[in-house]
Design a protein around this motif. Structure first.
Motif, PDB file in Angstrom:
ATOM      1  N   LEU A 114       0.845  -1.194   0.000  1.00 62.90           N
ATOM      2  CA  LEU A 114       0.000   0.000   0.000  1.00 62.90           C
ATOM      3  C   LEU A 114       0.882   1.246   0.000  1.00 62.90           C
ATOM      4  O   LEU A 114       0.652   2.193  -0.761  1.00 62.90           O
ATOM      5  CB  LEU A 114      -0.914   0.025   1.228  1.00 62.90           C
ATOM      6  N   ALA A 115       1.884   1.242   0.869  1.00 64.75           N
ATOM      7  CA  ALA A 115       2.791   2.388   0.974  1.00 64.75           C
ATOM      8  C   ALA A 115       3.581   2.580  -0.319  1.00 64.75           C
ATOM      9  O   ALA A 115       3.771   3.713  -0.787  1.00 64.75           O
ATOM     10  CB  ALA A 115       3.742   2.202   2.153  1.00 64.75           C
ATOM     11  N   ALA A 116       4.049   1.476  -0.909  1.00 69.58           N
ATOM     12  CA  ALA A 116       4.818   1.567  -2.147  1.00 69.58           C
ATOM     13  C   ALA A 116       3.987   2.173  -3.268  1.00 69.58           C
ATOM     14  O   ALA A 116       4.473   3.006  -4.054  1.00 69.58           O
ATOM     15  CB  ALA A 116       5.321   0.187  -2.541  1.00 69.58           C
ATOM     16  N   ALA A 117       2.729   1.780  -3.355  1.00 69.91           N
ATOM     17  CA  ALA A 117       1.852   2.305  -4.397  1.00 69.91           C
ATOM     18  C   ALA A 117       1.592   3.796  -4.195  1.00 69.91           C
ATOM     19  O   ALA A 117       1.571   4.572  -5.156  1.00 69.91           O
ATOM     20  CB  ALA A 117       0.533   1.535  -4.409  1.00 69.91           C
ATOM     21  N   VAL A 118       1.401   4.206  -2.941  1.00 66.45           N
ATOM     22  CA  VAL A 118       1.183   5.622  -2.640  1.00 66.45           C
ATOM     23  C   VAL A 118       2.392   6.449  -3.066  1.00 66.45           C
ATOM     24  O   VAL A 118       2.259   7.504  -3.709  1.00 66.45           O
ATOM     25  CB  VAL A 118       0.898   5.817  -1.135  1.00 66.45           C
ATOM     26  N   VAL A 119       3.585   5.986  -2.718  1.00 64.95           N
ATOM     27  CA  VAL A 119       4.811   6.722  -3.058  1.00 64.95           C
ATOM     28  C   VAL A 119       4.975   6.816  -4.573  1.00 64.95           C
ATOM     29  O   VAL A 119       5.317   7.876  -5.118  1.00 64.95           O
ATOM     30  CB  VAL A 119       6.028   6.046  -2.413  1.00 64.95           C
ATOM     31  N   ALA A 120       4.720   5.706  -5.278  1.00 67.06           N
ATOM     32  CA  ALA A 120       4.861   5.703  -6.729  1.00 67.06           C
ATOM     33  C   ALA A 120       3.865   6.654  -7.390  1.00 67.06           C
ATOM     34  O   ALA A 120       4.211   7.401  -8.314  1.00 67.06           O
ATOM     35  CB  ALA A 120       4.687   4.289  -7.270  1.00 67.06           C
ATOM     36  N   GLU A 121       2.623   6.642  -6.919  1.00 65.33           N
ATOM     37  CA  GLU A 121       1.598   7.498  -7.522  1.00 65.33           C
ATOM     38  C   GLU A 121       1.874   8.970  -7.235  1.00 65.33           C
ATOM     39  O   GLU A 121       1.669   9.837  -8.088  1.00 65.33           O
ATOM     40  CB  GLU A 121       0.211   7.100  -7.017  1.00 65.33           C
ATOM     41  N   ARG A 122       2.350   9.251  -6.044  1.00 63.02           N
ATOM     42  CA  ARG A 122       2.695  10.641  -5.692  1.00 63.02           C
ATOM     43  C   ARG A 122       3.820  11.148  -6.592  1.00 63.02           C
ATOM     44  O   ARG A 122       3.800  12.301  -7.023  1.00 63.02           O
ATOM     45  CB  ARG A 122       3.108  10.709  -4.224  1.00 63.02           C
ATOM     46  N   ALA A 123       4.785  10.290  -6.873  1.00 62.66           N
ATOM     47  CA  ALA A 123       5.913  10.698  -7.714  1.00 62.66           C
ATOM     48  C   ALA A 123       5.464  11.082  -9.117  1.00 62.66           C
ATOM     49  O   ALA A 123       6.103  11.909  -9.780  1.00 62.66           O
ATOM     50  CB  ALA A 123       6.947   9.575  -7.779  1.00 62.66           C
ATOM     51  N   SER A 124       4.350  10.503  -9.563  1.00 58.94           N
ATOM     52  CA  SER A 124       3.846  10.823 -10.906  1.00 58.94           C
ATOM     53  C   SER A 124       2.784  11.922 -10.873  1.00 58.94           C
ATOM     54  O   SER A 124       2.177  12.230 -11.897  1.00 58.94           O
ATOM     55  CB  SER A 124       3.269   9.567 -11.556  1.00 58.94           C
ATOM     56  N   GLY A 125       2.557  12.483  -9.674  1.00 62.62           N
ATOM     57  CA  GLY A 125       1.614  13.593  -9.548  1.00 62.62           C
ATOM     58  C   GLY A 125       0.171  13.171  -9.400  1.00 62.62           C
ATOM     59  O   GLY A 125      -0.736  14.003  -9.508  1.00 62.62           O
ATOM     60  N   GLY A 126      -0.074  11.886  -9.118  1.00 68.31           N
ATOM     61  CA  GLY A 126      -1.438  11.388  -8.998  1.00 68.31           C
ATOM     62  C   GLY A 126      -1.932  11.321  -7.571  1.00 68.31           C
ATOM     63  O   GLY A 126      -1.204  11.626  -6.619  1.00 68.31           O
ATOM     64  N   THR A 127      -3.179  10.906  -7.423  1.00 66.90           N
ATOM     65  CA  THR A 127      -3.792  10.720  -6.112  1.00 66.90           C
ATOM     66  C   THR A 127      -4.128   9.246  -5.920  1.00 66.90           C
ATOM     67  O   THR A 127      -4.290   8.504  -6.899  1.00 66.90           O
ATOM     68  CB  THR A 127      -5.060  11.561  -5.953  1.00 66.90           C
ATOM     69  N   THR A 128      -4.270   8.849  -4.659  1.00 66.71           N
ATOM     70  CA  THR A 128      -4.472   7.431  -4.359  1.00 66.71           C
ATOM     71  C   THR A 128      -5.626   7.231  -3.386  1.00 66.71           C
ATOM     72  O   THR A 128      -5.784   7.999  -2.432  1.00 66.71           O
ATOM     73  CB  THR A 128      -3.196   6.821  -3.740  1.00 66.71           C
ATOM     74  N   LEU A 129      -6.406   6.193  -3.643  1.00 68.01           N
ATOM     75  CA  LEU A 129      -7.417   5.709  -2.711  1.00 68.01           C
ATOM     76  C   LEU A 129      -6.904   4.388  -2.151  1.00 68.01           C
ATOM     77  O   LEU A 129      -6.582   3.478  -2.910  1.00 68.01           O
ATOM     78  CB  LEU A 129      -8.750   5.483  -3.422  1.00 68.01           C
ATOM     79  N   VAL A 130      -6.825   4.281  -0.827  1.00 71.98           N
ATOM     80  CA  VAL A 130      -6.313   3.073  -0.180  1.00 71.98           C
ATOM     81  C   VAL A 130      -7.460   2.417   0.576  1.00 71.98           C
ATOM     82  O   VAL A 130      -7.949   2.954   1.574  1.00 71.98           O
ATOM     83  CB  VAL A 130      -5.159   3.397   0.794  1.00 71.98           C
ATOM     84  N   ALA A 131      -7.914   1.268   0.092  1.00 72.41           N
ATOM     85  CA  ALA A 131      -9.038   0.562   0.703  1.00 72.41           C
ATOM     86  C   ALA A 131      -8.515  -0.494   1.662  1.00 72.41           C
ATOM     87  O   ALA A 131      -7.893  -1.475   1.248  1.00 72.41           O
ATOM     88  CB  ALA A 131      -9.906  -0.081  -0.371  1.00 72.41           C
ATOM     89  N   THR A 132      -8.769  -0.291   2.949  1.00 71.56           N
ATOM     90  CA  THR A 132      -8.295  -1.222   3.973  1.00 71.56           C
ATOM     91  C   THR A 132      -9.049  -0.992   5.270  1.00 71.56           C
ATOM     92  O   THR A 132      -9.516   0.117   5.539  1.00 71.56           O
ATOM     93  CB  THR A 132      -6.785  -1.049   4.232  1.00 71.56           C
ATOM     94  N   SER A 133      -9.156  -2.049   6.074  1.00 76.63           N
ATOM     95  CA  SER A 133      -9.725  -1.886   7.412  1.00 76.63           C
ATOM     96  C   SER A 133      -8.627  -1.794   8.461  1.00 76.63           C
ATOM     97  O   SER A 133      -8.917  -1.659   9.650  1.00 76.63           O
ATOM     98  CB  SER A 133     -10.659  -3.063   7.735  1.00 76.63           C
ATOM     99  N   ASP A 134      -7.363  -1.855   8.036  1.00 75.44           N
ATOM    100  CA  ASP A 134      -6.223  -1.807   8.948  1.00 75.44           C
ATOM    101  C   ASP A 134      -5.873  -0.352   9.245  1.00 75.44           C
ATOM    102  O   ASP A 134      -5.445   0.391   8.354  1.00 75.44           O
ATOM    103  CB  ASP A 134      -5.032  -2.526   8.315  1.00 75.44           C
ATOM    104  N   ARG A 135      -5.999   0.040  10.500  1.00 71.26           N
ATOM    105  CA  ARG A 135      -5.763   1.436  10.854  1.00 71.26           C
ATOM    106  C   ARG A 135      -4.287   1.817  10.847  1.00 71.26           C
ATOM    107  O   ARG A 135      -3.966   3.005  10.912  1.00 71.26           O
ATOM    108  CB  ARG A 135      -6.389   1.732  12.223  1.00 71.26           C
ATOM    109  N   ASP A 136      -3.395   0.853  10.746  1.00 73.81           N
ATOM    110  CA  ASP A 136      -1.983   1.182  10.559  1.00 73.81           C
ATOM    111  C   ASP A 136      -1.805   2.042   9.309  1.00 73.81           C
ATOM    112  O   ASP A 136      -0.897   2.878   9.240  1.00 73.81           O
ATOM    113  CB  ASP A 136      -1.143  -0.090  10.397  1.00 73.81           C
TER     114      ASP A 136
END
Length: 274
Positions: A114-136
């Motif tokens: 999840l974190a890797a995808a967020v970092v990659a998308e941010r680097a390309s100027g995009g936004t991310t939706l992270v679907a999870t029930s884990d509050r970490d």
């Protein structure tokens, strides 16, 4: 620009397993409730959010990571019903058949992808939706990252951004790992600091920028090394390996063929109707 949708596969698979009856079976008699429920949840998310692409992140069950080496009791005592383990062995391939990228590799947890995808998308100027029930994963919340937390199935989702993290815990998203290290996490068997609960942890983090600032000020001297271990365990690792994530609409027809091959005719019919 459409957002990237990143899904915690194990989190949603467990929700599906407990939401649907175990009487749902494959043609060979094996369990099918998680296969059906998870894929249906994913399909509803895709329809509702209309993302540019989807990533599903998976744990590698039974294979220790560096977190277990740092803290042998980490996530100890967890037992999984053999029927969900069986289905988790099939789910990544079923989802991958649609062209959706799946992140799964020894040494990493689903949260790390999840974190890797967020970092990659941010680097390309995009936004991310992270679907999870884990509050970490609340540590990922940012102006360009929204956490989709299931409230009931996936028919109702709470949208968690930085403001919601502050309202719930009294800390900034970047402080969530410090918060976990101090408060502990019973579900992961992270003990936390002696005598420190949720309110005290939040109060400390409203005074200090992070755990290291507390330690530098002489707080928790006898527990410093242990708390640093807890902090490292609670911090998601964005180095988890993910391929490039070009815009991609899932091939639900290919998913239907894969479901048919698994002997889940009900799911195959559902996917053909998309």
């Amino acid at each position: 620009m459409k957002p990237l949708l990143v899904v915690d596969g194990d989190s949603f698979a467990h929700r599906a397993f407990h939401a649907l009856p175990k009487t749902l079976r494959r043609e060979d008699g094996g369990p099918a409730n998680t296969l059906i429920g998870f894929t249906s949840m994913l399909l509803r998310l895709w329809k509702a959010e209309q993302p540019r692409a989807v990533v599903v992140a998976w744990d590698t069950i039974g294979i220790p990571t560096y977190r277990n080496e740092l803290l042998p009791t980490y996530q100890s005592g967890r037992e999984f019903d053999p029927e969900i383990v069986d289905q988790l062995s099939h789910l990544p391939a079923l989802i991958s058949s649609t062209g959706i990228v799946c992140g799964k590799q020894s040494g990493y947890e689903a949260d790390d992808f999840l974190a890797a995808a967020v970092v990659a998308e941010r680097a390309s100027g995009g936004t991310t939706l992270v679907a999870t029930s884990d509050r970490d994963a609340f540590q990922l919340a940012a102006d360009d990252v929204t956490i989709l937390q299931p409230v009931r199935g996936v028919s109702e989702l709470a949208r968690i951004g930085p403001r919601e993290v502050r309202e719930r815990y009294g800390v900034e998203p970047r402080q969530v790992p410090d918060f976990i290290a101090l408060r502990g996490d019973p579900s992961d068997k992270i003990p936390g600091a002696r005598g420190i609960g949720e309110k005290t942890a939040a109060t400390l983090l409203q005074t200090y920028a992070d755990l290291e600032a507390m330690l530098a000020d002489g707080r928790f001297e006898t527990e410093a090394d242990q708390l640093r271990v807890f902090l490292r365990i609670a911090t998601l690792d964005p180095s988890a390996p993910l391929p490039d994530l070009p815009d991609l609409e899932p091939d639900w027809g290919a998913g239907a063929a894969a479901a048919e091959a698994l002997g889940v005719a009900r799911l195959a019919r559902q996917l053909r109707e998309v």
